[in-house]
Design an enzyme around this catalytic site. Structure first.
Site, mmCIF file in Angstrom:
data_model
loop_
_atom_site.group_PDB
_atom_site.id
_atom_site.type_symbol
_atom_site.label_atom_id
_atom_site.label_comp_id
_atom_site.label_asym_id
_atom_site.label_seq_id
_atom_site.Cartn_x
_atom_site.Cartn_y
_atom_site.Cartn_z
ATOM 1 N N LYS A 1 88.403 42.711 30.656
ATOM 2 C CA LYS A 1 87.634 43.554 29.738
ATOM 3 C C LYS A 1 88.151 43.445 28.305
ATOM 4 C CE LYS A 1 85.608 45.431 33.379
ATOM 5 N NZ LYS A 1 84.200 45.485 33.692
HETATM 6 C C1 LIG Z 1 89.209 43.496 37.762
HETATM 7 C C2 LIG Z 1 87.717 43.460 37.806
HETATM 8 N N1 LIG Z 1 87.110 42.389 38.316
HETATM 9 C C3 LIG Z 1 85.784 42.283 38.364
HETATM 10 C C4 LIG Z 1 84.957 43.291 37.897
HETATM 11 C C5 LIG Z 1 83.474 43.091 37.955
HETATM 12 O O1 LIG Z 1 82.960 42.794 36.692
HETATM 13 P P1 LIG Z 1 81.450 43.137 36.329
HETATM 14 O O2 LIG Z 1 81.297 44.597 36.453
HETATM 15 O O3 LIG Z 1 81.276 42.670 34.933
HETATM 16 O O4 LIG Z 1 80.622 42.417 37.298
HETATM 17 C C6 LIG Z 1 85.532 44.442 37.365
HETATM 18 C C7 LIG Z 1 84.707 45.559 36.882
HETATM 19 O O5 LIG Z 1 83.551 45.735 37.237
HETATM 20 C C8 LIG Z 1 86.933 44.513 37.280
HETATM 21 O O6 LIG Z 1 87.524 45.556 36.712
HETATM 22 N N1 LIG Z 2 84.715 47.481 36.641
HETATM 23 C C1 LIG Z 2 84.273 48.172 35.497
HETATM 24 C C2 LIG Z 2 83.034 48.997 35.704
HETATM 25 C C3 LIG Z 2 82.283 49.186 34.430
HETATM 26 O O1 LIG Z 2 81.680 47.984 34.120
HETATM 27 P P1 LIG Z 2 81.163 47.575 32.694
HETATM 28 O O2 LIG Z 2 80.966 46.123 32.802
HETATM 29 O O3 LIG Z 2 79.909 48.312 32.445
HETATM 30 O O4 LIG Z 2 82.141 47.962 31.689
HETATM 31 C C4 LIG Z 2 85.457 48.987 34.997
HETATM 32 O O5 LIG Z 2 86.551 48.513 35.098
HETATM 33 O O6 LIG Z 2 85.294 50.073 34.506
#
Ligand SMILES: Cc1ncc(COP(=O)(O)O)c(C=O)c1O
Ligand SMILES: N[C@@H](CCOP(=O)(O)O)C(=O)O
Length: 464
Positions: free
Chosen positions: A112
């Site tokens: 993120k």
């Molecule tokens: C460590 C981790 N991997 C994968 C994901 C999945 O990513 P996305 O929600 O963008 O599909 C998340 C959060 O959703 C995450 O925090």
């Molecule tokens: N896994 C995410 C969930 C939120 O997803 P986002 O892509 O909308 O930010 C988290 O870690 O919070």
């Protein structure tokens, strides 16, 4: 570049207005009016760029002159100078044709940071340039919240409220969020799961009067800037693994919850990156796997798994994909989303399903399979996977025996999920930035799963 809504009832807006709007005012999601398409010559010249250079090229295509080039360059420089690896998102070879793309070298050890370091700086820039009020509201299953707080802390004119599911995030994730005691940061621990948190904030964003009155801004991947920043590492990884075989197609295995990260890969492919399969790796909360295999998008039973950040049923960005699946026909998307609201499911026909299966493969990884992937990868290579990346590795296994190149996105550092790592009896050392969190006091407010309670707390912060 202008932005439009997947539901077609918002006029075109520029990039900065799209960032400020977050969720489109008609309840849809904002997407670029036209996806920029790259020529082969452009792709070849990009292959020689470093991460920041690539980010500048890609962002410029989506931002145009709204942010002058020298200022955009400064924003990129500031955003990625906080990363611990000079490659920002380095690629490691696991074995034969299998690679991992390490996305966890930012301040909070999860992918993120790649987008939220940039978005934090962008909000600060917009606050200065436009005199806009930035009151951030976000929902998290653990990583987005920590990363967003880190991305804006100490930045003038910005306040942030984050909702996380009470006691359903890992200890390190909780500490990363709640040991911050800055006056502009509010952590609400909601008695419920992540979907409850996400639904609550989406309702508040969809109430346009409320959103505008309190200047609500999004940091979740409903905000297109998040997706944009995440496309860069697909290009970067592609160029790394095809250095000796330019033009070769590459599979990407993507641990998926909200469909954001994998949608960024889809966007990169639409721009012209030679992506073969996008492998959607999920856990026992497998709504997306069922959609890709059967063509039915319908929430199932909620499971608590070893990859808690992906314990998600309703995938925010799915609507963006539907828009392209339905040939950019916003009225069909609006109908489908209405149908989802009233009937609780979306069913696509066999022609569409064929198209979905041409774009994606999918695997919902069971808890035991996830732990097995951590154990066997560690035993055979010495590489320790976090449980989300382990889902990616497990889902990629049908492809890694072939001569195709496959990159699995390593979305978090294993230290963030030691609860799962302990289950396979591996002892890991924590990076100092994480171990020092355990000595700090925590600040969070536990609230019921109630819109009224949440509103009361966030309004207090935004009016302070
Ligand atoms: C460590 C981790 N991997 C994968 C994901 C999945 O990513 P996305 O929600 O963008 O599909 C998340 C959060 O959703 C995450 O925090
Ligand atoms: N896994 C995410 C969930 C939120 O997803 P986002 O892509 O909308 O930010 C988290 O870690 O919070």
């Amino acid at each position: 570049m202008n932005y439009i809504s997947t539901r077609g009832n918002v006029g075109e807006v520029g990039f900065i207005d799209a960032v400020l709007m977050g969720l489109a005012d008609d309840g849809g999601l904002l997407i670029p009016k036209q996806i920029p398409r790259l020529s082969e010559a452009e792709l070849t010249s990009w292959s020689k760029l470093d991460y920041k250079g690539l980010a500048l090229e890609i962002f410029s295509r989506y931002i145009n002159e709204e942010i002058p080039q020298d200022e955009l360059k400064e924003l990129i420089e500031a955003s990625y100078s906080t990363f611990r690896d000079s490659d920002i998102t380095p690629v490691r070879k696991l074995n034969d044709n299998s690679y991992v793309l390490e996305l966890f070298h930012g301040p909070t050890f999860a992918f993120k940071d790649v987008a939220l370091q940039f978005l934090g700086n962008l909000y600060s820039y917009i606050a200065r340039k436009r005199n806009s009020i930035i009151n951030i509201l976000g929902a998290t299953s653990g990583d987005t919240g920590a990363s967003a707080i880190e991305g804006v802390r100490g930045k003038e004119g910005i306040r942030i409220s984050i909702l996380h599911p009470h006691q359903r995030v890992s200890k390190v994730q909780e500490l990363q969020m709640t040991t911050v005691d800055d006056a502009n940061v509010l952590n609400l621990a909601v008695k419920g799961n992540f979907d409850d948190c996400q639904t609550l904030i989406k309702e508040l964003f969809a109430d346009v009067e409320f959103k505008n009155k309190y200047h609500l801004r999004a940091i979740n991947s409903i905000n297109f800037a998040r997706i944009l920043a995440q496309t860069v590492y697909y290009f970067f990884a592609y160029f790394q693994v095809t250095a000796d075989a330019p033009g070769e197609k590459v599979n990407f295995s993507v641990p998926t919850g909200n469909f954001g990260d994998i949608f960024a890969g889809y966007l990169a492919k639409q721009m012209g990156l030679p992506v073969n399969k996008l492998i959607l790796a999920t856990n026992e909360n497998n709504i997306l796997e069922r959609f890709i295999k059967e063509g039915v998008y319908q929430p199932g039973e909620f499971h608590i798994t070893h990859s808690p950040s992906m314990d998600i049923q309703i995938a925010s960005n799915f609507e963006r994909y539907l828009f392209y699946l339905y040939n950019e026909d916003a009225s069909q998307v609006a109908d489908l989303m209405r149908q989802f609201k009233t009937e609780g499911k979306i069913v696509i026909d066999s022609e569409k399903l064929k198209q979905v299966q041409a774009d994606f493969a999918a695997h919902g990884v069971k808890n035991d399979e996830c732990l097995d992937a951590i154990r066997t990868t560690y035993e055979s290579t010495g590489y320790l996977l976090d449980p989300h990346t382990a889902c990616g590795i497990a889902a990629s296994s049908p492809y890694t025996g072939s001569d195709e190149l496959t990159v699995t996105l390593a979305t978090a550092h294993p230290a963030k999920f030691d609860e799962s790592i302990q289950l396979v009896n591996i002892k890991q050392e924590f990076p100092v930035q994480i171990s020092q969190l355990f000595d700090k006091p925590q600040y969070q407010t536990v609230v019921e799963h109630s819109k009224a309670d949440v509103v009361e707390h966030i309004v207090k912060l935004y009016q302070a």
